[in-house]
Motif scaffolding. Structure first.
Motif, PDB file in Angstrom:
ATOM      1  N   VAL A   1       1.163  69.879  71.759  1.00 59.77           N
ATOM      2  CA  VAL A   1      -0.122  69.568  71.107  1.00 59.77           C
ATOM      3  C   VAL A   1      -1.179  69.140  72.135  1.00 59.77           C
ATOM      4  O   VAL A   1      -2.272  68.714  71.765  1.00 59.77           O
ATOM      5  CB  VAL A   1       0.035  68.442  70.044  1.00 59.77           C
ATOM      6  N   GLY A   2      -0.856  69.299  73.415  1.00 57.18           N
ATOM      7  CA  GLY A   2      -1.722  68.787  74.480  1.00 57.18           C
ATOM      8  C   GLY A   2      -3.116  69.383  74.521  1.00 57.18           C
ATOM      9  O   GLY A   2      -4.056  68.737  74.990  1.00 57.18           O
ATOM     10  N   GLN A   3      -3.281  70.637  74.045  1.00 60.90           N
ATOM     11  CA  GLN A   3      -4.600  71.287  74.090  1.00 60.90           C
ATOM     12  C   GLN A   3      -5.414  71.047  72.818  1.00 60.90           C
ATOM     13  O   GLN A   3      -6.562  71.494  72.711  1.00 60.90           O
ATOM     14  CB  GLN A   3      -4.432  72.801  74.288  1.00 60.90           C
ATOM     15  N   LEU A   4      -4.813  70.377  71.858  1.00 59.15           N
ATOM     16  CA  LEU A   4      -5.538  70.124  70.599  1.00 59.15           C
ATOM     17  C   LEU A   4      -6.603  69.050  70.803  1.00 59.15           C
ATOM     18  O   LEU A   4      -6.312  68.007  71.393  1.00 59.15           O
ATOM     19  CB  LEU A   4      -4.570  69.615  69.532  1.00 59.15           C
ATOM     20  N   PRO A   5      -7.813  69.266  70.298  1.00 63.90           N
ATOM     21  CA  PRO A   5      -8.800  68.182  70.328  1.00 63.90           C
ATOM     22  C   PRO A   5      -8.235  66.953  69.611  1.00 63.90           C
ATOM     23  O   PRO A   5      -7.586  67.084  68.564  1.00 63.90           O
ATOM     24  CB  PRO A   5      -9.995  68.772  69.570  1.00 63.90           C
ATOM     25  N   LYS A   6      -8.490  65.807  70.168  1.00 60.48           N
ATOM     26  CA  LYS A   6      -7.905  64.569  69.623  1.00 60.48           C
ATOM     27  C   LYS A   6      -8.212  64.357  68.123  1.00 60.48           C
ATOM     28  O   LYS A   6      -7.315  63.954  67.367  1.00 60.48           O
ATOM     29  CB  LYS A   6      -8.401  63.356  70.426  1.00 60.48           C
ATOM     30  N   PRO A   7      -9.443  64.633  67.674  1.00 59.71           N
ATOM     31  CA  PRO A   7      -9.697  64.429  66.234  1.00 59.71           C
ATOM     32  C   PRO A   7      -8.789  65.272  65.348  1.00 59.71           C
ATOM     33  O   PRO A   7      -8.387  64.846  64.262  1.00 59.71           O
ATOM     34  CB  PRO A   7     -11.169  64.836  66.073  1.00 59.71           C
ATOM     35  N   TYR A   8      -8.463  66.498  65.826  1.00 62.04           N
ATOM     36  CA  TYR A   8      -7.587  67.366  65.037  1.00 62.04           C
ATOM     37  C   TYR A   8      -6.160  66.814  65.042  1.00 62.04           C
ATOM     38  O   TYR A   8      -5.440  66.886  64.037  1.00 62.04           O
ATOM     39  CB  TYR A   8      -7.568  68.793  65.579  1.00 62.04           C
ATOM     40  N   LEU A   9      -5.749  66.309  66.182  1.00 66.44           N
ATOM     41  CA  LEU A   9      -4.400  65.741  66.269  1.00 66.44           C
ATOM     42  C   LEU A   9      -4.268  64.587  65.279  1.00 66.44           C
ATOM     43  O   LEU A   9      -3.269  64.477  64.551  1.00 66.44           O
ATOM     44  CB  LEU A   9      -4.145  65.254  67.704  1.00 66.44           C
ATOM     45  N   LYS A  10      -5.303  63.771  65.254  1.00 59.28           N
ATOM     46  CA  LYS A  10      -5.275  62.602  64.368  1.00 59.28           C
ATOM     47  C   LYS A  10      -5.311  63.026  62.896  1.00 59.28           C
ATOM     48  O   LYS A  10      -4.658  62.421  62.038  1.00 59.28           O
ATOM     49  CB  LYS A  10      -6.495  61.723  64.699  1.00 59.28           C
ATOM     50  N   LYS A  11      -6.049  64.099  62.626  1.00 59.20           N
ATOM     51  CA  LYS A  11      -6.250  64.515  61.240  1.00 59.20           C
ATOM     52  C   LYS A  11      -5.039  65.253  60.663  1.00 59.20           C
ATOM     53  O   LYS A  11      -4.714  65.097  59.487  1.00 59.20           O
ATOM     54  CB  LYS A  11      -7.486  65.419  61.180  1.00 59.20           C
ATOM     55  N   TYR A  12      -4.398  66.069  61.473  1.00 63.44           N
ATOM     56  CA  TYR A  12      -3.355  66.952  60.939  1.00 63.44           C
ATOM     57  C   TYR A  12      -1.929  66.583  61.356  1.00 63.44           C
ATOM     58  O   TYR A  12      -0.979  67.252  60.945  1.00 63.44           O
ATOM     59  CB  TYR A  12      -3.635  68.404  61.375  1.00 63.44           C
ATOM     60  N   PHE A  13      -1.781  65.565  62.195  1.00 67.57           N
ATOM     61  CA  PHE A  13      -0.447  65.210  62.678  1.00 67.57           C
ATOM     62  C   PHE A  13      -0.213  63.710  62.509  1.00 67.57           C
ATOM     63  O   PHE A  13      -1.168  62.914  62.509  1.00 67.57           O
ATOM     64  CB  PHE A  13      -0.293  65.551  64.174  1.00 67.57           C
ATOM     65  N   THR A  14       1.052  63.353  62.420  1.00 71.74           N
ATOM     66  CA  THR A  14       1.420  61.933  62.447  1.00 71.74           C
ATOM     67  C   THR A  14       2.472  61.750  63.537  1.00 71.74           C
ATOM     68  O   THR A  14       3.298  62.651  63.772  1.00 71.74           O
ATOM     69  CB  THR A  14       2.024  61.488  61.097  1.00 71.74           C
ATOM     70  N   PRO A  15       2.423  60.601  64.229  1.00 71.15           N
ATOM     71  CA  PRO A  15       3.440  60.358  65.271  1.00 71.15           C
ATOM     72  C   PRO A  15       4.837  60.414  64.666  1.00 71.15           C
ATOM     73  O   PRO A  15       5.054  59.994  63.530  1.00 71.15           O
ATOM     74  CB  PRO A  15       3.095  58.946  65.769  1.00 71.15           C
ATOM     75  N   HIS A  16       5.749  60.951  65.455  1.00 75.44           N
ATOM     76  CA  HIS A  16       7.124  61.132  64.946  1.00 75.44           C
ATOM     77  C   HIS A  16       8.086  60.794  66.074  1.00 75.44           C
ATOM     78  O   HIS A  16       8.071  61.444  67.127  1.00 75.44           O
ATOM     79  CB  HIS A  16       7.322  62.571  64.487  1.00 75.44           C
ATOM     80  N   GLY A  17       8.925  59.807  65.862  1.00 79.38           N
ATOM     81  CA  GLY A  17       9.942  59.462  66.858  1.00 79.38           C
ATOM     82  C   GLY A  17       9.338  59.147  68.204  1.00 79.38           C
ATOM     83  O   GLY A  17       8.246  58.568  68.309  1.00 79.38           O
ATOM     84  N   ASN A  18      10.044  59.595  69.225  1.00 78.46           N
ATOM     85  CA  ASN A  18       9.650  59.264  70.587  1.00 78.46           C
ATOM     86  C   ASN A  18       8.774  60.373  71.175  1.00 78.46           C
ATOM     87  O   ASN A  18       9.268  61.405  71.615  1.00 78.46           O
ATOM     88  CB  ASN A  18      10.928  59.076  71.421  1.00 78.46           C
ATOM     89  N   ASP A  19       7.473  60.147  71.181  1.00 81.44           N
ATOM     90  CA  ASP A  19       6.549  61.087  71.819  1.00 81.44           C
ATOM     91  C   ASP A  19       6.523  62.464  71.149  1.00 81.44           C
ATOM     92  O   ASP A  19       6.361  63.477  71.821  1.00 81.44           O
ATOM     93  CB  ASP A  19       6.910  61.225  73.306  1.00 81.44           C
TER      94      ASP A  19
END
Lengths: 208, 284
Positions: free
Chosen positions: B171-189
């Motif tokens: 997910v490293g190339q995803l703009p941060k707002p998109y990461l926050k909007k469409y993903f949730t942290p899961h486990g270790n990293d």
């Protein structure tokens, strides 16, 4: 959101009732259908019907739609074998470059079935047929290719055929090709292009 | 005697490199500049040694004349970098939302269906990237029903795609707002993608070389088939291109990987040059 996962049957179209049976004879009948899409699908499905090889290849000269022709060539290539080869060899004489090139592409994938015809093709009276045969050799994965090309360099009187052979030998030549290369340079000593192409081929083979 | 184990590695001359580069380009469309010499030579030496050939020439002749294509396949796998991540080759997604979809929409009534097929799905990064692009960057998304289909021959990656858990690198190339909007942290990293997105994609197993698999796909408006066909032999590539031609609706678009060229596979498509990308089109 307006992303919609399709759960209805329209997304992946179910198998439809067929106007023709999809057995060999039914598919062959569809090769003459008025709708190019029907002909294209029939040609594609006939790749699994070896009995249709000759009929499928014969259809090439009548078929006017390029997309259907393309699929016929692909299916012929998948079927392969001597029937396909003998059906396509006459297309080397075609005036239609698309037909000729399509045939060469399929023939190049049939090295064992094509090999018995190469000597005769290289002795054809028509220089164009000999050039197209050399083009075919350029893509033919057969161990005799360098020898056939050497034969062209030593014997063929047509400078264009020899030039075509030199282009291929620049890639596939081995030290065993050197005598034939030098023979071609000698036979066409007045032709600057042949001299250049021979030098290039020898350079590529890696022997000066 | 184990002479082979102490032999010096084969040397790739300038002429060898040139000969190989021309051959590989013709077969795959992949062009190696001299600047890539180290990368190419290292892999050539690896294959020459593994094949037991005496030198480059012996190996190259065997490669040229092999009938099963196995060595060529191994070579292609070595010479290509097989990895995927969100927003990979994003210029084509830009082209999708800036040009292709508008052109497709112009031929349809609002409310009708637009269908996009991503193959291979791999572990889902591409179809989900398409979904995010549509939701975030295509203004007309609310006016049309967009279906995203995604297929792969490998059922393990399809399961991973539906699980939807990704590494930080993915997910490293995803703009941060998109990461926050469409993903949730899961486990270790790791990151888990939104179930809405998972539910929006129709995954299926498909072998592109099998007409029985591909005949079900019709009326597709855009196909993303990137960095897959370079792994096929010439005939399989052509058969796949023809199958996708029939899967596309007239006027539909085909996106290949940056190193792939449709003109080397099939003459059925026309090339379209948009500001963001070059794509191929089934003629209307």
């Amino acid at each position: 959101m307006a992303l919609k996962k399709s759960t209805d049957t329209t997304t992946l179209r179910p198998v439809e009732a067929r106007e023709y049976p999809r057995d060999t004879d039914g598919l062959i009948a569809q090769l003459a259908d008025a709708d190019a899409t029907v002909r294209r699908w029939a040609a594609r499905d006939l790749a699994a019907h070896p009995r249709a090889a000759a009929v499928l290849c014969a259809r090439l000269t009548d078929e006017t739609d390029a997309s259907v022709r393309s699929v016929i060539f692909s299916s012929a290539a998948r079927l392969g074998g001597s029937v396909v080869v003998t059906s396509l060899l006459p297309l080397l004489r075609s005036e239609d470059p698309a037909l000729r090139n399509g045939a060469i592409e399929v023939l190049a994938g049939q090295p064992d079935a094509v090999a018995p015809y190469i000597e005769k093709l290289l002795g054809d009276a028509d220089g164009d047929v000999r050039i197209f045969t050399v083009n075919l050799l350029g893509d033919l994965k057969h161990p005799n290719v360098p020898q056939w090309l050497a034969q062209v360099l030593v014997n063929d009187v047509n400078v264009n055929v020899v030039g075509a052979a030199l282009e291929v030998l620049a890639e596939v030549g081995t030290p065993a090709s050197l005598p034939a290369l030098r023979a071609a340079a000698k036979r066409f000593a007045d032709d600057a292009y042949i001299g250049f192409a021979v030098d290039l081929a020898i350079g590529r083979i890696g022997v000066s | 005697m184990k002479a082979a184990s102490v032999l010096a590695p084969p040397v790739i001359s300038d002429a060898d490199f040139q000969k190989f580069a021309e051959f590989f380009h013709r077969k795959t469309g992949i062009h190696f500049e001299p600047a890539k010499r180290y990368f190419v030579d290292k892999r050539l030496v690896e294959r020459i040694q593994a094949s037991g050939a005496e030198n480059f020439r012996a190996w190259f002749v065997a490669l040229r004349f092999e009938t099963d294509g196995a060595e060529m396949q191994r070579l292609v796998n070595l010479m290509t970098v097989n990895e995927t991540y969100f927003f990979r080759e994003a210029y084509q997604f830009d082209c999708l939302v800036n040009n292709m979809l508008d052109e497709i929409a112009a031929r349809k009534r609002p409310g009708s269906r637009i269908r996009i097929w991503s193959i291979p799905s791999s572990t889902g990064e591409e179809p989900y990237s398409i979904a995010i692009y549509l939701l975030e960057r295509w203004a007309k998304i609310e006016q049309y029903d967009v279906e995203i289909l995604s297929s792969d021959i490998d059922t393990a990656v399809l399961q991973a795609a539906q699980r939807g858990v990704y590494s930080a690198r993915s997910v490293g190339q995803l703009p941060k707002p998109y990461l926050k909007k469409y993903f949730t942290p899961h486990g270790n990293d790791e990151w888990r993608i939104s179930r809405d997105l998972v539910d929006a994609v129709e995954f299926s197993r498909v072998n592109l070389s099998d007409a029985a698999d591909t005949r079900r796909f019709r009326d597709i408006d855009v196909i993303f088939c990137r960095n897959l066909l370079i792994y096929f032999d010439d005939l399989s590539r052509r058969v796949a291109a023809e199958a996708m031609f029939d899967a596309l609706a007239p006027g539909g678009f085909m996106c290949l990987g940056h190193s792939e060229s449709m003109s080397r596979m099939s003459s059925l498509y026309t090339m379209r040059r948009f500001p963001d990308a070059l794509v191929y089109q089934r003629p209307l």
